[in-house]
Design a protein around this motif. Structure first.
Motif, PDB file in Angstrom:
ATOM      1  N   VAL A 140       0.838  -1.206   0.000  1.00 59.82           N
ATOM      2  CA  VAL A 140       0.000   0.000   0.000  1.00 59.82           C
ATOM      3  C   VAL A 140       0.868   1.248   0.000  1.00 59.82           C
ATOM      4  CG1 VAL A 140      -1.706   1.315   1.317  1.00 59.82           C
ATOM      5  CG2 VAL A 140      -1.894  -1.175   1.175  1.00 59.82           C
ATOM      6  N   VAL A 141       1.886   1.233   0.843  1.00 57.73           N
ATOM      7  CA  VAL A 141       2.775   2.386   0.942  1.00 57.73           C
ATOM      8  C   VAL A 141       3.527   2.599  -0.367  1.00 57.73           C
ATOM      9  CG1 VAL A 141       4.815   3.288   2.109  1.00 57.73           C
ATOM     10  CG2 VAL A 141       3.003   2.211   3.441  1.00 57.73           C
ATOM     11  N   LEU A 142       3.978   1.498  -0.987  1.00 53.60           N
ATOM     12  CA  LEU A 142       4.736   1.613  -2.241  1.00 53.60           C
ATOM     13  C   LEU A 142       3.862   2.170  -3.356  1.00 53.60           C
ATOM     14  CD1 LEU A 142       7.265   1.090  -3.944  1.00 53.60           C
ATOM     15  CD2 LEU A 142       6.427  -1.241  -4.323  1.00 53.60           C
ATOM     16  N   LEU A 143       2.645   1.641  -3.484  1.00 55.01           N
ATOM     17  CA  LEU A 143       1.743   2.147  -4.524  1.00 55.01           C
ATOM     18  C   LEU A 143       1.425   3.620  -4.295  1.00 55.01           C
ATOM     19  CD1 LEU A 143      -0.716  -0.887  -4.815  1.00 55.01           C
ATOM     20  CD2 LEU A 143       1.119  -0.253  -6.393  1.00 55.01           C
ATOM     21  N   THR A 144       1.250   3.989  -3.032  1.00 53.39           N
ATOM     22  CA  THR A 144       1.006   5.400  -2.717  1.00 53.39           C
ATOM     23  C   THR A 144       2.239   6.237  -3.050  1.00 53.39           C
ATOM     24  OG1 THR A 144      -0.467   4.715  -0.933  1.00 53.39           O
ATOM     25  CG2 THR A 144       0.266   6.996  -0.924  1.00 53.39           C
ATOM     26  N   THR A 145       3.405   5.689  -2.786  1.00 54.85           N
ATOM     27  CA  THR A 145       4.640   6.410  -3.109  1.00 54.85           C
ATOM     28  C   THR A 145       4.755   6.653  -4.609  1.00 54.85           C
ATOM     29  OG1 THR A 145       5.753   5.420  -1.203  1.00 54.85           O
ATOM     30  CG2 THR A 145       7.151   6.344  -2.931  1.00 54.85           C
ATOM     31  N   LEU A 146       4.381   5.660  -5.410  1.00 52.21           N
ATOM     32  CA  LEU A 146       4.410   5.838  -6.865  1.00 52.21           C
ATOM     33  C   LEU A 146       3.458   6.958  -7.288  1.00 52.21           C
ATOM     34  CD1 LEU A 146       4.481   2.114  -8.095  1.00 52.21           C
ATOM     35  CD2 LEU A 146       6.410   3.661  -7.737  1.00 52.21           C
ATOM     36  N   SER A 147       2.291   6.978  -6.669  1.00 50.54           N
ATOM     37  CA  SER A 147       1.319   8.028  -7.006  1.00 50.54           C
ATOM     38  C   SER A 147       1.811   9.401  -6.560  1.00 50.54           C
ATOM     39  CB  SER A 147      -0.035   7.720  -6.356  1.00 50.54           C
ATOM     40  OG  SER A 147      -0.565   6.509  -6.842  1.00 50.54           O
ATOM     41  N   ILE A 148       2.378   9.454  -5.356  1.00 48.41           N
ATOM     42  CA  ILE A 148       2.936  10.723  -4.872  1.00 48.41           C
ATOM     43  C   ILE A 148       4.031  11.209  -5.811  1.00 48.41           C
ATOM     44  CG2 ILE A 148       4.292  11.781  -3.027  1.00 48.41           C
ATOM     45  CD1 ILE A 148       2.838   9.995  -1.070  1.00 48.41           C
TER      46      ILE A 148
ATOM     47  N   ILE B 231      11.237  14.518  -3.735  1.00 47.13           N
ATOM     48  CA  ILE B 231      10.132  13.732  -3.179  1.00 47.13           C
ATOM     49  C   ILE B 231      10.098  12.310  -3.736  1.00 47.13           C
ATOM     50  CG2 ILE B 231       7.610  13.551  -3.050  1.00 47.13           C
ATOM     51  CD1 ILE B 231       7.504  16.584  -2.738  1.00 47.13           C
ATOM     52  N   PRO B 232      10.146  12.095  -5.066  1.00 50.61           N
ATOM     53  CA  PRO B 232      10.085  10.710  -5.555  1.00 50.61           C
ATOM     54  C   PRO B 232      11.272   9.861  -5.108  1.00 50.61           C
ATOM     55  CG  PRO B 232       9.637  12.257  -7.321  1.00 50.61           C
ATOM     56  CD  PRO B 232      10.143  13.063  -6.180  1.00 50.61           C
ATOM     57  N   LYS B 233      12.475  10.342  -5.347  1.00 55.81           N
ATOM     58  CA  LYS B 233      13.653   9.545  -5.017  1.00 55.81           C
ATOM     59  C   LYS B 233      13.801   9.353  -3.512  1.00 55.81           C
ATOM     60  CE  LYS B 233      16.407  10.707  -9.120  1.00 55.81           C
ATOM     61  NZ  LYS B 233      17.694  11.281  -9.605  1.00 55.81           N
ATOM     62  N   GLY B 234      13.637  10.438  -2.760  1.00 58.56           N
ATOM     63  CA  GLY B 234      13.797  10.346  -1.319  1.00 58.56           C
ATOM     64  C   GLY B 234      12.772   9.430  -0.676  1.00 58.56           C
ATOM     65  N   THR B 235      11.518   9.506  -1.126  1.00 55.54           N
ATOM     66  CA  THR B 235      10.481   8.663  -0.543  1.00 55.54           C
ATOM     67  C   THR B 235      10.705   7.195  -0.864  1.00 55.54           C
ATOM     68  OG1 THR B 235       8.927  10.517  -0.806  1.00 55.54           O
ATOM     69  CG2 THR B 235       7.993   8.360  -0.323  1.00 55.54           C
ATOM     70  N   LEU B 236      11.080   6.892  -2.099  1.00 60.85           N
ATOM     71  CA  LEU B 236      11.345   5.492  -2.472  1.00 60.85           C
ATOM     72  C   LEU B 236      12.531   4.923  -1.699  1.00 60.85           C
ATOM     73  CD1 LEU B 236      10.772   5.646  -6.336  1.00 60.85           C
ATOM     74  CD2 LEU B 236       9.399   4.390  -4.671  1.00 60.85           C
ATOM     75  N   ILE B 237      13.556   5.714  -1.509  1.00 59.58           N
ATOM     76  CA  ILE B 237      14.708   5.254  -0.733  1.00 59.58           C
ATOM     77  C   ILE B 237      14.304   4.964   0.708  1.00 59.58           C
ATOM     78  CG2 ILE B 237      16.942   5.965   0.218  1.00 59.58           C
ATOM     79  CD1 ILE B 237      17.428   7.484  -2.413  1.00 59.58           C
TER      80      ILE B 237
ATOM     81  N   THR C  43      -4.852  10.176  -2.408  1.00 62.31           N
ATOM     82  CA  THR C  43      -3.684  10.482  -3.245  1.00 62.31           C
ATOM     83  C   THR C  43      -3.603   9.521  -4.419  1.00 62.31           C
ATOM     84  OG1 THR C  43      -2.501  11.307  -1.301  1.00 62.31           O
ATOM     85  CG2 THR C  43      -1.190  10.774  -3.242  1.00 62.31           C
ATOM     86  N   ASN C  44      -3.808   8.237  -4.156  1.00 62.46           N
ATOM     87  CA  ASN C  44      -3.843   7.265  -5.246  1.00 62.46           C
ATOM     88  C   ASN C  44      -4.989   7.549  -6.207  1.00 62.46           C
ATOM     89  OD1 ASN C  44      -1.705   5.159  -4.814  1.00 62.46           O
ATOM     90  ND2 ASN C  44      -2.698   5.006  -2.819  1.00 62.46           N
ATOM     91  N   PHE C  45      -6.127   7.929  -5.635  1.00 61.82           N
ATOM     92  CA  PHE C  45      -7.289   8.230  -6.460  1.00 61.82           C
ATOM     93  C   PHE C  45      -7.025   9.432  -7.365  1.00 61.82           C
ATOM     94  CE2 PHE C  45     -11.516  10.278  -6.959  1.00 61.82           C
ATOM     95  CZ  PHE C  45     -12.134   9.271  -7.680  1.00 61.82           C
ATOM     96  N   ALA C  46      -6.323  10.432  -6.829  1.00 59.03           N
ATOM     97  CA  ALA C  46      -5.976  11.607  -7.640  1.00 59.03           C
ATOM     98  C   ALA C  46      -5.112  11.211  -8.821  1.00 59.03           C
ATOM     99  CB  ALA C  46      -5.244  12.634  -6.769  1.00 59.03           C
ATOM    100  N   CYS C  47      -4.127  10.355  -8.570  1.00 61.61           N
ATOM    101  CA  CYS C  47      -3.253   9.903  -9.649  1.00 61.61           C
ATOM    102  C   CYS C  47      -4.037   9.080 -10.671  1.00 61.61           C
ATOM    103  CB  CYS C  47      -2.102   9.083  -9.068  1.00 61.61           C
ATOM    104  SG  CYS C  47      -0.872   8.567 -10.271  1.00 61.61           S
ATOM    105  N   PHE C  48      -4.938   8.234 -10.184  1.00 58.61           N
ATOM    106  CA  PHE C  48      -5.758   7.404 -11.074  1.00 58.61           C
ATOM    107  C   PHE C  48      -6.639   8.278 -11.965  1.00 58.61           C
ATOM    108  CE2 PHE C  48     -10.021   5.463 -11.520  1.00 58.61           C
ATOM    109  CZ  PHE C  48      -9.704   4.467 -12.432  1.00 58.61           C
ATOM    110  N   MET C  49      -7.296   9.266 -11.368  1.00 54.64           N
ATOM    111  CA  MET C  49      -8.184  10.133 -12.131  1.00 54.64           C
ATOM    112  C   MET C  49      -7.419  10.927 -13.184  1.00 54.64           C
ATOM    113  SD  MET C  49     -11.352   9.843 -10.993  1.00 54.64           S
ATOM    114  CE  MET C  49     -12.238  11.369 -11.164  1.00 54.64           C
TER     115      MET C  49
END
Length: 939
Positions: free
Chosen positions: A138-146, A326-332, A462-468
Motif C-alpha cells: 500500500v505504501v509503495l503504490l502510494t509512493t508511486l502516485s505521490i 520527493i520521488p527519489k527520497g520517498t522510495l529510498i 492520493t492514489n485516487f488523484a493519480c488514477f483520475m
C-alpha cells in the motif's frame, strides 16, 4: 566572438585614472539593463580574496551628455552602489535532509521498539512478514502516485494537501487536506504519549499514571519551540535525532545477533527450535487484550509503523527541488525501512521465545548490551515523529488557511508566515493546542485508530488523484516520474479502502463521513479557485464519449424531451421568462442565446463581457443553462447562427423561445432576488418605444427557426409572473411567522387552510388530430409543455393542469369533453377539462352582429355562424375575449398560434393577429409545433 565578449579581456590592475567599480554581491554586468556600452571603455577583472573587481579604461571625451539620459545614469549609479542588490534567497533543504531523514524518522516510531515483538509473537514470522509486505505494498503504490503527482509541475508548500487539491480540485483537496491535518494532530498526540509511557517504563521511580500528561506536555513545549524557529532548526534537530535513532537500531540488531542466551528472560540467541516455534501464528490473550487478538487487530497495530511517507511531502515548501527530491527520497526511505523491518522480524523470531515476545514489550531494551541506548532511541523515535507531525501539520494548516477553503481558518490568520522562510508560527501554536487537547485524554487506544484512519484515507485519495489524472488523458498530465500507471494508482486506492474497513469498520465510516461533510462545506462556502478540477476533466472525457454514442438517427418519440433555446436581448427585462424556461426545461438542455450586432473586431470586448456576465448570472441564480453569444451584422443573421451552432451532437435545442415584439417600453421587474448582483452587470433597458427590428424581420426570424426544424414558442406578459402567488402557503407562512406570539404555531394553521388551486391552461385552437390518430404537432407540443411545467414542485403543489377547448354550440360540449378525455387517457396526462361554447360566451363583436341576422334563427346557431363569418382579426378578438373570461384564476396559458404566412406582405398583419389573440391575458406562450412526433400514444 561578439563585441561585448571582446571587452572582457584580462588586464592588469587599473591605474589612477581608471574607474574600478567593486561588484562583490551587488549583481552582474547585466544589471545595467539597457545601458548602452558603445562608448564604454575596456573592462578587466581582478579577483581578490572575497570579491571580483571589474576595471574599465574610460575615454571621458567620448561621452556626450546629450546621449546619456538621466535614467541610464541612475541605473549605472545603482549598480555601482549596490541598490539593486537582490535579497539573499532563503535556504532550502535537499533530498536527504528534507525527505529521506523525515520519512525514516516518521516510519520508525513506537511500534518498532515496543510492539514489533508482540506482532511477531502473535502472528508468527511468516504472517508478520506477509502483513508488513501488504502494508508496504500500500505504501509503495502510494509512493508511486505521490511521485507522479509531485513531478507534474512545481510543488509549493502544503504537502499532501497541495498535491491533492491542485490535482482533484478544492472539494477533494480541502477536505482531505483538513483530514490529513487532523491525522497529524492525532499522530503528534500518540507520539508524545508514547514518549511519556516509555519514560515511565524506563524510570519506575518517577510518578506514574496520569503524571505522564506532565511529561508529554513538557515534550510538546520543547518540540513546539523547535518548530517555531523554523525549518532550518527542524532539519538540524532531525539530523541529530536520526543519528541517535539509527545508533539505537544498530545497537539492538548487534545485541540480538551476538548476545549470549539468557541475556534476558526468554532470550535463546539463535535457535532453529525458537524459529520453528515462532514461524506459525498463535493468537492468544495478553495483558493488553484479555479476549485475544486476531489478524485484523494485529494488522491495525502494525500498520502505523509503515506510515510516514508524507513527512517529506509535508516539507515541500522547504525543499530546493521538490519534484526531484520527493520521488527519489520517498522510495529510498520506503525500501530501506522495509528491509529493516523484515530483518528484525526474522531476528526476533529466531532468538526469543513466543511468550516473551507477546508479553514483554521492552524485550529489545533488555537484550541490548547498553539498554539506555535503546531507550534513548525510543525517546528519539517518538519525539522526532511528534516534531514532524507538528511542523508538517502546521504547514498544511497554513496552506489551507491561505486558500480560504475551510471557513473561519483565514479569519484568524492561520496562514500568516514569518521570516524569510515563511514560517507558520501561528499554525504551529494552533497545532500545539490541538495536540495538547488530545494529550489530556492520555489513552493511546482511543487516539491511535484515528491516526491510522486519517492517514490511510489520505493515501487512498492520493492514489485516487493519480488514477483520475491518468484516465482522463489530459495532455498536461505528463509527470517526469514514469514508473506508474493507472492500474497501480487504482490498486493503491482499493487496497487503502480494504485496509481501512478491515482494521476498524466504524472508524472507517466515520472518516468517510467527515470527509463528505467537509466536501459539502467547502463546495458551499469556498471561493472559486483557479487550480482546475479533476471532475471537469473526467466529465469532459465521459461527455465526449457519450455524445458520440448519442445517435440522432436512433431518437424516438417515447424519449422526446424539451431542449430550449431562449433568444434573449437583456436579462433585466426577461428575468421572469428566463426563470420560467429554466423550470420548463425539466431534464433537457437550456441555451440562452444573445446576438451582438456589429463588426466582430469592434464588438469582441462586449462579447467577452457578456460571457462573463451570463456566467455570473448562472452562478448566482443556480439556473441550469448554457449561454451562446454571437456577433453578427444584423439580428436575423445572428439568430440564424444560433439556430445552427447551439448545442452539440445529439444534444441540440429543438424548441426556440422568443419574446413578443411590440413597441412597449421594457420594464425591469422587481422580483430578481436570485440575481441581485449579476443582473446589474447588464446594460440598462431602453427607455424609448423604438424597436430593434420590424415585424417583417421578426417573422423571418421565426420562419428561419422553423426552417431548421425547430418548434417556436412566443412568450408574452411574463412581467406579470408573480411567484408569491404561485406558492401561497409559503407566502402566508412567512407573514404568520412574524407574529410575536410564542404559543402561536403558524405551521399548523397553514396546513389546515384550504387554498384554491390556480390553473395551467392549455388552449389547442388548432385541430387536435390530423391524418387519423396522429396528434397535431402544435397540440402535441402544447400538451407536453403544460405537462412538464405541472411536474415542477412549485407548480404541482398549488396548480392544476386544465385542457380547454372551444366549440360552436352547447350541444357539442359533451362530445368534445369525451374526445378530450380519450386524448388525455391516450397520452397518459392527468388534467381537468374545460369546454366552452362560442354561443354561450358574451362578446361585443358577436353581439353587434346579431342585429343584422334573421331573428327567426336559433340564437346559438346565429352566434356560431357570426363567428365563422368574421375576418381573422375579429375572430382572434373573440377568442381572446373567451380565453380572458376563463383565465381569472390562471397563472400561465399555452395557446397554439395561428399559421405563419409565407409572404412578407402578410407578416405585419400576422403580428397584429397574435397581438390581439394574446392581449390582456396572464403570462402566455403561443405555441407552434414543427417536428412531426413529440408525444407518444403507443407503448
Amino acid at each position: 566572438m561578439s563585441e561585448r565578449s571582446n571587452l572582457l579581456t584580462p588586464q592588469s590592475t587599473g591605474s589612477v585614472g581608471d574607474i574600478t567599480p567593486t561588484l562583490g554581491n551587488h549583481g552582474s554586468f547585466n544589471d545595467f539593463g539597457d545601458y548602452d556600452d558603445s562608448n564604454a571603455g575596456v573592462y578587466s577583472t581582478t579577483t581578490t580574496d572575497n570579491e571580483t573587481v571589474f576595471e574599465q579604461d574610460v575615454d571621458f571625451d567620448s561621452y556626450d551628455d546629450s546621449e546619456m539620459s538621466t535614467s541610464k545614469l541612475r541605473k549605472c549609479w545603482n549598480f555601482i552602489t549596490g541598490k539593486n542588490r537582490k535579497a539573499k534567497p532563503a535556504k532550502k533543504l535537499g533530498m536527504v535532509m528534507g525527505v529521506i531523514i523525515p520519512n525514516i524518522l516518521n516510519i520508525f516510531g513506537v511500534i518498532l521498539f515496543l510492539r514489533l515483538g508482540m506482532v511477531v509473537g502473535q502472528s508468527g514470522v511468516w504472517i508478520a512478514s506477509a502483513m508488513f509486505s501488504v502494508a508496504y505494498l500500500v505504501v509503495l503504490l502510494t509512493t508511486l502516485s505521490i511521485s507522479a503527482v509531485s513531478t507534474n509541475g512545481k510543488v509549493k508548500g502544503g504537502g499532501a494537501y497541495y498535491l491533492i487539491s491542485r490535482s482533484l480540485g478544492p472539494e477533494f483537496g480541502g477536505s482531505i487536506g483538513f483530514i490529513f491535518y487532523l491525522g497529524n494532530v492525532a499522530a503528534g498526540a500518540v507520539y508524545v504519549i508514547g514518549f511519556a509511557n516509555a519514560l515511565q517504563s524506563q524510570f519506575p521511580q518517577i510518578p506514574q499514571g496520569y503524571w505522564g500528561v506532565t511529561y508529554a506536555t513538557a515534550a510538546m513545549i520543547l518540540l513546539t519551540g523547535i518548530s517555531l524557529v523554523g525549518a532550518s532548526l527542524f532539519a538540524k534537530t532531525s539530523l541529530l535525532i536520526f543519528i541517535v535513532l539509527m545508533s539505537s537500531i544498530i545497537m539492538a540488531i548487534v545485541s540480538f545477533m551476538f548476545a549470549p542466551a539468557n541475556q534476558a528472560l526468554g532470550f535463546t540467541s539463535f535457535s532453529w527450535e525458537t524459529f520453528y516455534e515462532n514461524f506459525a501464528p498463535s493468537f492468544v490473550p495478553n495483558f493488553d487484550a484479555k479476549n485475544g487478538m486476531s489478524i485484523t487487530t494485529v494488522f491495525g497495530i502494525l500498520f502505523p509503523a509503515c506510515t510516514g511517507i508524507m513527512a517529506g511531502v509535508n516539507m515541500s515548501g522547504d525543499l530546493a527541488n521538490p519534484a526531484k527530491s520527493i520521488p527519489k527520497g520517498t522510495l529510498i526511505a520506503v525500501s530501506g525501512t522495509y528491509c529493516v523491518y523484515i530483518f528484525l522480524i526474522f531476528l526476533l523470531g529466531s532468538t526469543t521465545i513466543k511468550e516473551t515476545l507477546i508479553n514483554n514489550y521492552s524485550i529489545m531494551s533488555e537484550v541490548s548490551f547498553v539498554p539506555m541506548v535503546v531507550s534513548i532511541g525510543i525517546w528519539m523515535a517518538t519525539l522526532s515523529s511528534a516534531l514532524s507531525s507538528i511542523i508538517g501539520g502546521a504547514r498544511i494548516l497554513q496552506a489551507l488557511s491561505r486558500d480560504k477553503l475551510v471557513p473561519l481558518l483565514h479569519w484568524f490568520q492561520f496562514g500568516r508566515g514569518f521570516g524569510k522562510n515563511d514560517e507558520p508560527r501561528i499554525a504551529v501554536i494552533v497545532t500545539f493546542i490541538l495536540i495538547q487537547c488530545c494529550v489530556f485524554i492520555y489513552n493511546l487506544n482511543s487516539i491511535a485508530p484515528l491516526q491510522t484512519m486519517f492517514f490511510i484515507l489520505s493515501y487512498g485519495v492520493t492514489n485516487f488523484a493519480c488514477f483520475m489524472m491518468s484516465i482522463t488523458g489530459a495532455p498536461n498530465w505528463r509527470p517526469v516520474f514514469k514508473q506508474f500507471n493507472w492500474f497501480t494508482a487504482l490498486m493503491g486506492t482499493i487496497l487503502c479502502i480494504i485496509v481501512m474497513f478491515s482494521t476498524n469498520y466504524a472508524y472507517a465510516m466515520g472518516a468517510f463521513a467527515i470527509q463528505g461533510f467537509l466536501m459539502i462545506i467547502i463546495h458551499i462556502y469556498s471561493p472559486t479557485q483557479s487550480w482546475g478540477d479533476i471532475t471537469q476533466a473526467l466529465i469532459f472525457h465521459q461527455v465526449r464519449k457519450y455524445l458520440l454514442l448519442l445517435d440522432e438517427k436512433k431518437a424516438h418519440v417515447k424519449y422526446w424531451r424539451l431542449s430550449a433555446l431562449l433568444l434573449n436581448a437583456n436579462p433585466r427585462g426577461s428575468y421572469p421568462l428566463m426563470h420560467f424556461v429554466n423550470q420548463l426545461k425539466k431534464g433537457g438542455i437550456y441555451v440562452v442565446g444573445h446576438v451582438v450586432e456589429g463588426d466582430f473586431n469592434e464588438e469582441l470586448e462586449k462579447l467577452k463581457s457578456l460571457q462573463k456576465n451570463y456566467y455570473e448570472l448562472r452562478s448566482e441564480t443556480k439556473w441550469k443553462f448554457f449561454s451562446e453569444i454571437v456577433v453578427a451584422n444584423d439580428l436575423r443573421q445572428g439568430c440564424q447562427n444560433l439556430y445552427m451552432v447551439s448545442g452539440m451532437g445529439g444534444m441540440k435545442p429543438n424548441t426556440v423561445f422568443i419574446g413578443f415584439s411590440d413597441s412597449s417600453i421594457p420594464v425591469q421587474v422587481s422580483e430578481t432576488n436570485r440575481a441581485k448582483k449579476s443582473i446589474e452587470l447588464f446594460e440598462p433597458l431602453r427607455e424609448t418605444s423604438e424597436r430593434s427590428m420590424n415585424d417583417v424581420e421578426y417573422v423571418n426570424i421565426i420562419r428561419d427557426a422553423m426552417a431548421t426544424n425547430k418548434n417556436i414558442v412566443i412568450s408574452r406578459h411574463f412581467e406579470k409572473m408573480d411567484y408569491k402567488l404561485l406558492q401561497p402557503s409559503n407566502f402566508i407562512y412567512k407573514i404568520l411567522k412574524k407574529l410575536d406570539n410564542r404559543s402561536f404555531q403558524p405551521s399548523r394553521i397553514v396546513s389546515t387552510v384550504q387554498f384554491k388551486k390556480r390553473n395551467i391552461d392549455l388552449w389547442p385552437l388548432c385541430p387536435i388530430f390530423i391524418e387519423g390518430e396522429k396528434v397535431h404537432p402544435s397540440a402535441a407540443l402544447t400538451l407536453q409543455l403544460g405537462f412538464i411545467i405541472s411536474l415542477v414542485d412549485v407548480w404541482s403543489k398549488f396548480h392544476r393542469l386544465r385542457l380547454c377547448s372551444i366549440v360552436d354550440t352547447p350541444h357539442a360540449i359533451k362530445a368534445e369533453e369525451n374526445r378530450l378525455r380519450e386524448l388525455l387517457e391516450d397520452v397518459r396526462i392527468k388534467a381537468d377539462i374545460n369546454v366552452v361554447s362560442i354561443a354561450e360566451e358574451t362578446t361585443d363583436i358577436i353581439a353587434s352582429k346579431l342585429v343584422d341576422t334573421p331573428a327567426g334563427d336559433d340564437l346559438t346557431q346565429r352566434r356560431a355562424g357570426i363567428f365563422h363569418s368574421l375576418d381573422m382579426h375579429d375572430r382572434n378578438e373573440v377568442l381572446n375575449n373567451i380565453i380572458a373570461q376563463n383565465s381569472q384564476n390562471t397563472s400561465v396559458s399555452f395557446i397554439t398560434m395561428p399559421e405563419i404566412p409565407t409572404e412578407e406582405r402578410d407578416h405585419q398583419k400576422w403580428v397584429d393577429e397574435i397581438e390581439v389573440l394574446s392581449r390582456n391575458l396572464p403570462p402566455t406562450m403561443l405555441v407552434k409545433g414543427v417536428q412531426d412526433e413529440m408525444i407518444s400514444l403507443a407503448v
